[in-house]
Design a protein around this motif. Sequence first.
Motif, PDB file in Angstrom:
ATOM      1  N   TYR A  90       0.819  -1.209   0.000  1.00  0.00           N
ATOM      2  CA  TYR A  90       0.000   0.000   0.000  1.00  0.00           C
ATOM      3  C   TYR A  90       0.857   1.265   0.000  1.00  0.00           C
ATOM      4  O   TYR A  90       1.988   1.267   0.457  1.00  0.00           O
ATOM      5  N   GLN A 103      -8.359  -1.417  -9.495  1.00  0.00           N
ATOM      6  CA  GLN A 103      -7.305  -2.243  -8.917  1.00  0.00           C
ATOM      7  C   GLN A 103      -6.689  -1.606  -7.675  1.00  0.00           C
ATOM      8  O   GLN A 103      -6.103  -2.295  -6.850  1.00  0.00           O
ATOM      9  N   TYR A 105      -8.230   0.541  -5.274  1.00  0.00           N
ATOM     10  CA  TYR A 105      -9.066   0.624  -4.089  1.00  0.00           C
ATOM     11  C   TYR A 105      -9.235  -0.765  -3.491  1.00  0.00           C
ATOM     12  O   TYR A 105      -9.646  -1.702  -4.163  1.00  0.00           O
ATOM     13  N   ASP A 106      -8.911  -0.904  -2.219  1.00  0.00           N
ATOM     14  CA  ASP A 106      -8.980  -2.190  -1.541  1.00  0.00           C
ATOM     15  C   ASP A 106      -9.672  -2.001  -0.204  1.00  0.00           C
ATOM     16  O   ASP A 106      -9.251  -1.188   0.609  1.00  0.00           O
ATOM     17  N   LYS A 107     -10.742  -2.739   0.022  1.00  0.00           N
ATOM     18  CA  LYS A 107     -11.486  -2.614   1.277  1.00  0.00           C
ATOM     19  C   LYS A 107     -10.675  -3.096   2.472  1.00  0.00           C
ATOM     20  O   LYS A 107     -10.892  -2.652   3.586  1.00  0.00           O
ATOM     21  N   LYS A 108      -9.716  -3.980   2.237  1.00  0.00           N
ATOM     22  CA  LYS A 108      -8.888  -4.509   3.318  1.00  0.00           C
ATOM     23  C   LYS A 108      -7.721  -3.596   3.666  1.00  0.00           C
ATOM     24  O   LYS A 108      -7.020  -3.833   4.643  1.00  0.00           O
ATOM     25  N   ALA A 109      -7.493  -2.568   2.876  1.00  0.00           N
ATOM     26  CA  ALA A 109      -6.375  -1.652   3.129  1.00  0.00           C
ATOM     27  C   ALA A 109      -6.634  -0.837   4.391  1.00  0.00           C
ATOM     28  O   ALA A 109      -7.784  -0.503   4.691  1.00  0.00           O
ATOM     29  N   LYS A 115      -3.786   0.472  -2.743  1.00  0.00           N
ATOM     30  CA  LYS A 115      -2.763  -0.378  -3.345  1.00  0.00           C
ATOM     31  C   LYS A 115      -1.925   0.428  -4.328  1.00  0.00           C
ATOM     32  O   LYS A 115      -2.411   1.338  -4.988  1.00  0.00           O
TER      33      LYS A 115
END
Length: 142
Positions: A90, A103, A105-109, A115
């Motif tokens: 990240y 690609q 945007y990550d909800k787990k970040a 990312k």
Amino acid sequence: MGALHYLSNFCTVTSTRTNRKPMQTVEIKVKMDCDGCERKVKNAVNSMKGVKTVEVNRKQNRVTVSGYIDPNKVLKSVKSTGKMAIFWPYVPYDLVSYPYVAQAYDKKAPAGFVKNVPQANAEEHTITYLFSDDNPNACSIM
């Protein structure tokens, strides 16, 4: 002069540490659930030669190691604890041009991070170049 120079070669102290690794900071994403996991990872990394500081942030699942180390050896050391570990994927939200690319945007970040993907860092000049007079394939309607 020749004899003194010859004898001085035997008396000088030379350093054998010519292949010293550069000071580096390595960030690793590690899945940690409890204090025991945190302690296990920290002890595994602290036991390595050349490590100066180890910071563990369990909330972000992040381990930051700095020292005269090889990043791949640090990752291997963390994986030896039985935890799943990867290099920190990240970057801060502010440093990315397009943080909501599919690609990136990550909800787990963790909060404030996305990312690091090339599509998120695309330059705007590529779009303006499509309508530039310098581009021979530019839109001719304009």
